[in-house]
Each structure stands twice: as C-alpha cells, then as structure tokens.
Design a protein around this motif. Sequence first.
Motif, PDB file in Angstrom:
ATOM      1  N   ILE A  29       0.830  -1.207   0.000  1.00  0.00           N
ATOM      2  CA  ILE A  29       0.000   0.000   0.000  1.00  0.00           C
ATOM      3  C   ILE A  29       0.864   1.257   0.000  1.00  0.00           C
ATOM      4  O   ILE A  29       0.561   2.234  -0.697  1.00  0.00           O
ATOM      5  CB  ILE A  29      -0.951  -0.022   1.205  1.00  0.00           C
ATOM      6  N   VAL A  30       1.952   1.243   0.766  1.00  0.00           N
ATOM      7  CA  VAL A  30       2.852   2.409   0.771  1.00  0.00           C
ATOM      8  C   VAL A  30       3.430   2.633  -0.617  1.00  0.00           C
ATOM      9  O   VAL A  30       3.558   3.780  -1.081  1.00  0.00           O
ATOM     10  CB  VAL A  30       3.971   2.208   1.815  1.00  0.00           C
ATOM     11  N   GLN A  31       3.780   1.553  -1.309  1.00  0.00           N
ATOM     12  CA  GLN A  31       4.317   1.686  -2.665  1.00  0.00           C
ATOM     13  C   GLN A  31       3.281   2.309  -3.603  1.00  0.00           C
ATOM     14  O   GLN A  31       3.635   3.036  -4.545  1.00  0.00           O
ATOM     15  CB  GLN A  31       4.735   0.309  -3.202  1.00  0.00           C
ATOM     16  N   LEU A  32       1.985   2.036  -3.355  1.00  0.00           N
ATOM     17  CA  LEU A  32       0.928   2.612  -4.180  1.00  0.00           C
ATOM     18  C   LEU A  32       0.680   4.087  -3.855  1.00  0.00           C
ATOM     19  O   LEU A  32       0.354   4.882  -4.743  1.00  0.00           O
ATOM     20  CB  LEU A  32      -0.379   1.833  -3.987  1.00  0.00           C
ATOM     21  N   LEU A  33       0.835   4.448  -2.584  1.00  0.00           N
ATOM     22  CA  LEU A  33       0.445   5.788  -2.144  1.00  0.00           C
ATOM     23  C   LEU A  33       1.585   6.795  -2.120  1.00  0.00           C
ATOM     24  O   LEU A  33       1.338   8.006  -2.162  1.00  0.00           O
ATOM     25  CB  LEU A  33      -0.162   5.709  -0.736  1.00  0.00           C
ATOM     26  N   VAL A  34       2.821   6.338  -2.035  1.00  0.00           N
ATOM     27  CA  VAL A  34       3.949   7.271  -1.906  1.00  0.00           C
ATOM     28  C   VAL A  34       4.796   7.249  -3.180  1.00  0.00           C
ATOM     29  O   VAL A  34       5.221   6.183  -3.632  1.00  0.00           O
ATOM     30  CB  VAL A  34       4.821   6.903  -0.684  1.00  0.00           C
ATOM     31  N   ARG A  35       4.998   8.426  -3.740  1.00  0.00           N
ATOM     32  CA  ARG A  35       5.845   8.532  -4.925  1.00  0.00           C
ATOM     33  C   ARG A  35       7.308   8.664  -4.529  1.00  0.00           C
ATOM     34  O   ARG A  35       8.182   8.044  -5.132  1.00  0.00           O
ATOM     35  CB  ARG A  35       5.421   9.745  -5.760  1.00  0.00           C
ATOM     36  N   ARG A  36       7.561   9.447  -3.487  1.00  0.00           N
ATOM     37  CA  ARG A  36       8.948   9.687  -3.092  1.00  0.00           C
ATOM     38  C   ARG A  36       8.976  10.338  -1.710  1.00  0.00           C
ATOM     39  O   ARG A  36       8.097  11.144  -1.371  1.00  0.00           O
ATOM     40  CB  ARG A  36       9.649  10.595  -4.111  1.00  0.00           C
ATOM     41  N   VAL A  37       9.995   9.973  -0.912  1.00  0.00           N
ATOM     42  CA  VAL A  37      10.259  10.625   0.371  1.00  0.00           C
ATOM     43  C   VAL A  37      11.656  11.231   0.277  1.00  0.00           C
ATOM     44  O   VAL A  37      12.634  10.526   0.033  1.00  0.00           O
ATOM     45  CB  VAL A  37      10.201   9.620   1.538  1.00  0.00           C
ATOM     46  N   THR A  38      11.726  12.549   0.467  1.00  0.00           N
ATOM     47  CA  THR A  38      12.998  13.253   0.334  1.00  0.00           C
ATOM     48  C   THR A  38      13.455  13.750   1.701  1.00  0.00           C
ATOM     49  O   THR A  38      12.698  14.396   2.423  1.00  0.00           O
ATOM     50  CB  THR A  38      12.869  14.452  -0.621  1.00  0.00           C
ATOM     51  N   VAL A  39      14.696  13.412   2.042  1.00  0.00           N
ATOM     52  CA  VAL A  39      15.269  13.833   3.317  1.00  0.00           C
ATOM     53  C   VAL A  39      16.063  15.113   3.090  1.00  0.00           C
ATOM     54  O   VAL A  39      17.018  15.140   2.316  1.00  0.00           O
ATOM     55  CB  VAL A  39      16.201  12.741   3.888  1.00  0.00           C
ATOM     56  N   THR A  40      15.648  16.180   3.748  1.00  0.00           N
ATOM     57  CA  THR A  40      16.325  17.471   3.622  1.00  0.00           C
ATOM     58  C   THR A  40      16.940  17.845   4.962  1.00  0.00           C
ATOM     59  O   THR A  40      16.769  17.147   5.969  1.00  0.00           O
ATOM     60  CB  THR A  40      15.339  18.563   3.188  1.00  0.00           C
ATOM     61  N   SER A  41      17.633  18.954   4.976  1.00  0.00           N
ATOM     62  CA  SER A  41      18.238  19.421   6.229  1.00  0.00           C
ATOM     63  C   SER A  41      17.178  19.892   7.216  1.00  0.00           C
ATOM     64  O   SER A  41      17.435  20.012   8.411  1.00  0.00           O
ATOM     65  CB  SER A  41      19.224  20.554   5.938  1.00  0.00           C
ATOM     66  N   GLU A  42      15.976  20.167   6.720  1.00  0.00           N
ATOM     67  CA  GLU A  42      14.909  20.676   7.585  1.00  0.00           C
ATOM     68  C   GLU A  42      13.900  19.603   7.976  1.00  0.00           C
ATOM     69  O   GLU A  42      13.053  19.815   8.843  1.00  0.00           O
ATOM     70  CB  GLU A  42      14.178  21.827   6.872  1.00  0.00           C
ATOM     71  N   GLY A  43      13.931  18.452   7.301  1.00  0.00           N
ATOM     72  CA  GLY A  43      12.969  17.396   7.640  1.00  0.00           C
ATOM     73  C   GLY A  43      12.664  16.527   6.427  1.00  0.00           C
ATOM     74  O   GLY A  43      13.488  16.381   5.510  1.00  0.00           O
ATOM     75  N   LEU A  44      11.465  15.952   6.410  1.00  0.00           N
ATOM     76  CA  LEU A  44      11.039  15.065   5.335  1.00  0.00           C
ATOM     77  C   LEU A  44      10.045  15.752   4.414  1.00  0.00           C
ATOM     78  O   LEU A  44       9.178  16.512   4.866  1.00  0.00           O
ATOM     79  CB  LEU A  44      10.370  13.802   5.908  1.00  0.00           C
ATOM     80  N   VAL A  45      10.174  15.483   3.124  1.00  0.00           N
ATOM     81  CA  VAL A  45       9.187  15.927   2.140  1.00  0.00           C
ATOM     82  C   VAL A  45       8.565  14.663   1.562  1.00  0.00           C
ATOM     83  O   VAL A  45       9.253  13.850   0.933  1.00  0.00           O
ATOM     84  CB  VAL A  45       9.832  16.771   1.021  1.00  0.00           C
ATOM     85  N   ILE A  46       7.239  14.491   1.798  1.00  0.00           N
ATOM     86  CA  ILE A  46       6.550  13.265   1.392  1.00  0.00           C
ATOM     87  C   ILE A  46       5.641  13.583   0.209  1.00  0.00           C
ATOM     88  O   ILE A  46       4.707  14.376   0.324  1.00  0.00           O
ATOM     89  CB  ILE A  46       5.739  12.679   2.557  1.00  0.00           C
ATOM     90  N   ASP A  47       5.933  12.967  -0.923  1.00  0.00           N
ATOM     91  CA  ASP A  47       5.151  13.172  -2.139  1.00  0.00           C
ATOM     92  C   ASP A  47       4.154  12.019  -2.250  1.00  0.00           C
ATOM     93  O   ASP A  47       4.528  10.881  -2.530  1.00  0.00           O
ATOM     94  CB  ASP A  47       6.081  13.201  -3.354  1.00  0.00           C
ATOM     95  N   VAL A  48       2.875  12.320  -2.011  1.00  0.00           N
ATOM     96  CA  VAL A  48       1.836  11.286  -1.988  1.00  0.00           C
ATOM     97  C   VAL A  48       1.152  11.193  -3.352  1.00  0.00           C
ATOM     98  O   VAL A  48       0.842  12.204  -3.984  1.00  0.00           O
ATOM     99  CB  VAL A  48       0.786  11.590  -0.898  1.00  0.00           C
ATOM    100  N   ARG A  49       0.895   9.987  -3.817  1.00  0.00           N
ATOM    101  CA  ARG A  49       0.154   9.757  -5.063  1.00  0.00           C
ATOM    102  C   ARG A  49      -1.340   9.803  -4.739  1.00  0.00           C
ATOM    103  O   ARG A  49      -1.903   8.849  -4.227  1.00  0.00           O
ATOM    104  CB  ARG A  49       0.475   8.368  -5.634  1.00  0.00           C
ATOM    105  N   THR A  50      -1.968  10.901  -5.061  1.00  0.00           N
ATOM    106  CA  THR A  50      -3.416  10.972  -4.789  1.00  0.00           C
ATOM    107  C   THR A  50      -4.194  10.013  -5.672  1.00  0.00           C
ATOM    108  O   THR A  50      -5.254   9.521  -5.274  1.00  0.00           O
ATOM    109  CB  THR A  50      -3.921  12.405  -5.013  1.00  0.00           C
ATOM    110  N   ASP A  51      -3.662   9.718  -6.872  1.00  0.00           N
ATOM    111  CA  ASP A  51      -4.349   8.762  -7.730  1.00  0.00           C
ATOM    112  C   ASP A  51      -4.246   7.348  -7.161  1.00  0.00           C
ATOM    113  O   ASP A  51      -5.086   6.480  -7.424  1.00  0.00           O
ATOM    114  CB  ASP A  51      -3.769   8.795  -9.142  1.00  0.00           C
ATOM    115  N   GLY A  52      -3.203   7.108  -6.377  1.00  0.00           N
ATOM    116  CA  GLY A  52      -3.052   5.785  -5.775  1.00  0.00           C
ATOM    117  C   GLY A  52      -4.076   5.528  -4.683  1.00  0.00           C
ATOM    118  O   GLY A  52      -4.405   4.369  -4.398  1.00  0.00           O
ATOM    119  N   VAL A  53      -4.610   6.604  -4.066  1.00  0.00           N
ATOM    120  CA  VAL A  53      -5.619   6.443  -3.027  1.00  0.00           C
ATOM    121  C   VAL A  53      -6.856   5.745  -3.591  1.00  0.00           C
ATOM    122  O   VAL A  53      -7.457   4.876  -2.954  1.00  0.00           O
ATOM    123  CB  VAL A  53      -5.999   7.802  -2.413  1.00  0.00           C
TER     124      VAL A  53
END
Length: 441
Positions: A400-424
Amino acid sequence: MEQRANPVRRQRCAIYTRKSSEEGLEQEFNSLHAQREACEAYVASQRSEGWVLVRDQYDDGGISGGTLERPGLKQLLADIEDGLIDVVVVYKIDRLSRSLMDFSKLVEVFDRNGVTFVSVTQSFNTTTSMGRLTLNILLSFAQFEREVTAERIRDKVRASRMKGMWMGGYVPLGYDVKDRKLVVNEEEAATVRGIFERFVEVGSATVLARELRRKGLRNKQGTLVDKGYLYRVLVNRVYRGDAVHKGKAYPGEHQAIIDEQLWDQVHAILRQNPRKRANNTRAQAPALLKGLIFTATGAAMTPSSTKKGVRRYRYYVSMDVIKNREPSDEGIPRRLPADLVEAAVVTELRRVMRAPSITAQVIAHLAREGHAFAEADVISALETFDDVWGQLFPAEQTRIVQLLVRRVTVTSEGLVIDVRTDGVSGVMRDMMAPRKKVAAE
C-alpha cells in the motif's frame, strides 16, 4: 483460730476452633460449634480452679492447619501478647496446628507470656518435660496424617487425570467448566483456532502478540494477551483433547479444539531455532520505504540494521555512506532511524486519507472508472483506513505504501513526502471490492 483458704487465681480461657474445609460450615450446627461446645464444657468443669471464659471467639473455618496465616489465630496471638489470655483451650492439638515446626513457634509465644495450652481430648501439661514429649509425639502423628492425606490427594489427582478427567485449576481460553467438566465455548474456541492458524502464517509469536493486542484480545482474566501467554496457548495439549499430569498426556474427556494437522504445523515451527524464526519474520516484513526514500542530493537511502544484545535497530542509510562518497551537503542527515521515518510517513498517509479534498478526488476518480460505489461507502472506507492499516500483514502494508507514496525526500529541515493521490483511489477500490476466497490447495 479459723484459717482462711487462699483465693483461687483467676484463669482467663480462650477457645480456638478450626476446620480445614468449608464443607458443612453453612449448617446451623457445624464442626466449629461442636468443638466450641466441648471446650466450653471443659472450661466449666474447671470453674473451681478459677477458669473463666473470655468473651472473644477465635474461629478459622475453611483454613488448613498447615499454615499460621489464619485470621482467628493471628487475633489469638495478638491478645496473648497483650496479656489478655492465660489458657488456650482446643478440642485437639491439630486444630491449633498440624505442623511440628509451626507448633514449636506457638509454644514459644505461649511460654514467653506464661500461657498454658490445653487439649480437652488429649490430657497433658506443657509446663513439664513429659508433657512436652507427649505433645511432640502427638504433633508428629498429626503432621504424618497431614502428609499422608496430601499423598492420597496427589494419587487421586493422578488417577483422575489418567482417566482424562478435569481436576480444576486454570480454565483455558476456549473452554468453560460445567458439572466439573470442560465444555467448549464456541466463540472463544474460534479465537483459539484463529491464533493457531495465524501463527502458522506469520511464524512469530512476537508479531502475532502485537496484532492481537491491537485488536484488544484478552485472556480469561481480562488481561491483554502477550507473547508469553501465546506460547502457553500454543503448547497447551488441552486443545488437542488431552489431559496432562506431570508432563504426561492422556486422552481427555473434553472435546479437542485444534486438529492434529494444525497442531503439527504449529509445533514444526516452534521446533525451529528461534534465531531462524526471527530471521524469517524479518524477511516477511520488508522495509516500508525501500526504493522510495532519497536525500535532497538524489542519493538513495537503503535499509540497514545493527544488533546490540538481543535488540535489533533498523535504519535508512544514504548510499553516500555505503560508497564512502563525500556528501555534497553536510546539513542533510545520512542515517535515520527506520521506525521514526516510517511512522512519519504513515502519519502523513492517514492525514491525507482524512482530507476532504482527497475524498472528493477519490469519489470522482472511481466514478470515471465506472465503479458503482456509493459515496457513503467511499467516505466510510476512507474513515476506517486507520483501523484497517493496523490489521494488515507487513507485506500488505508495504504494498500500500508503494501505491500511495511517490517519493520521500530527506532534507536538512525534515522530510518531504510526495503522496500519489491517484493511488488512493486504487487502495479504496481494493478495500471495497468483495474479496474472493481462494481455497488452499
């Protein structure tokens, strides 16, 4: 000149009564009353010696003489220490104690406070050496009788277990006791079968205990189940229809809950090396974010783990570290605790599932695909995602995570989570579509 007789010294007498079992205590005239009546008659016969009966009663009904932890006896000893009693009267010495060691402790209390001990059916005086010898002989026989009785009880239990009879004690989940026999509780029995079947699937009591605690499963005593309890369930031969005594199993009178095939499957797993089973469990639970998590510089982060003692710690480590490359940005974390990162991603997914805008998008997307799902059903499925997530297998959660998440980016300020709304929409479609049960070949 007339001589006056010396006045008789007043002797305050306390009667102590005891009965080992509670059987018959509900009767209007029971064993305790009979003991007291005999003792009162004896005290009355000694009135010329100054014997008078104290008003307090010291009775212990349904308590063994093999212990000193008795309310009536404790109160008696407390009053002796306070100087309120001169004579202790019992029907037989084993009413006071059936243990030679315990009785010696009582005699020390009596001697220290100048108290005389009297048995109305066994005449002796504890202040003389002959009286003490007689007392010790009688106590030895009393203790012998208690030990012989215990042996008889043990023999009876063994013989009864060999015949498959239920002899009381802890009632296992899945059964009730009726007419002193184990009877299957169908609702609980289904739970027990589910535990065995699920253990065969996951092969780990730790994982299974975590699942069952999330579901709120409790044992007969109302306590949430844990790993230790699960192991006791899985090895309990009662579920095979056996009666066990001293490690030996005999055919029981009760009905089995677990069939032989399922029992053998579970115990084949339990016979495996615990380390091997732990490795199998970890293999069945892949990292949620494998292939999805990257640093802001584009370096992939791969699952890794270390072990300290018996605990294993999981991480996501940048390929820059693994390849010994110099990082292009010193502010970006290159190693993150896996549990922390995965929990943050799952929290974000749960938030997305509850967002009204996502709900509208999912409804519209499913309608365009021609699915005839009612809007109320879609909304309900989105609202129950939290509960459903906790019941999924680790592999299903990863899918399910593979369907819903496109990418998780680790930055110096925290996490950027790119969610696939079409995957929902795809996940909701799977949740609401009727699942076909495939029979195991």
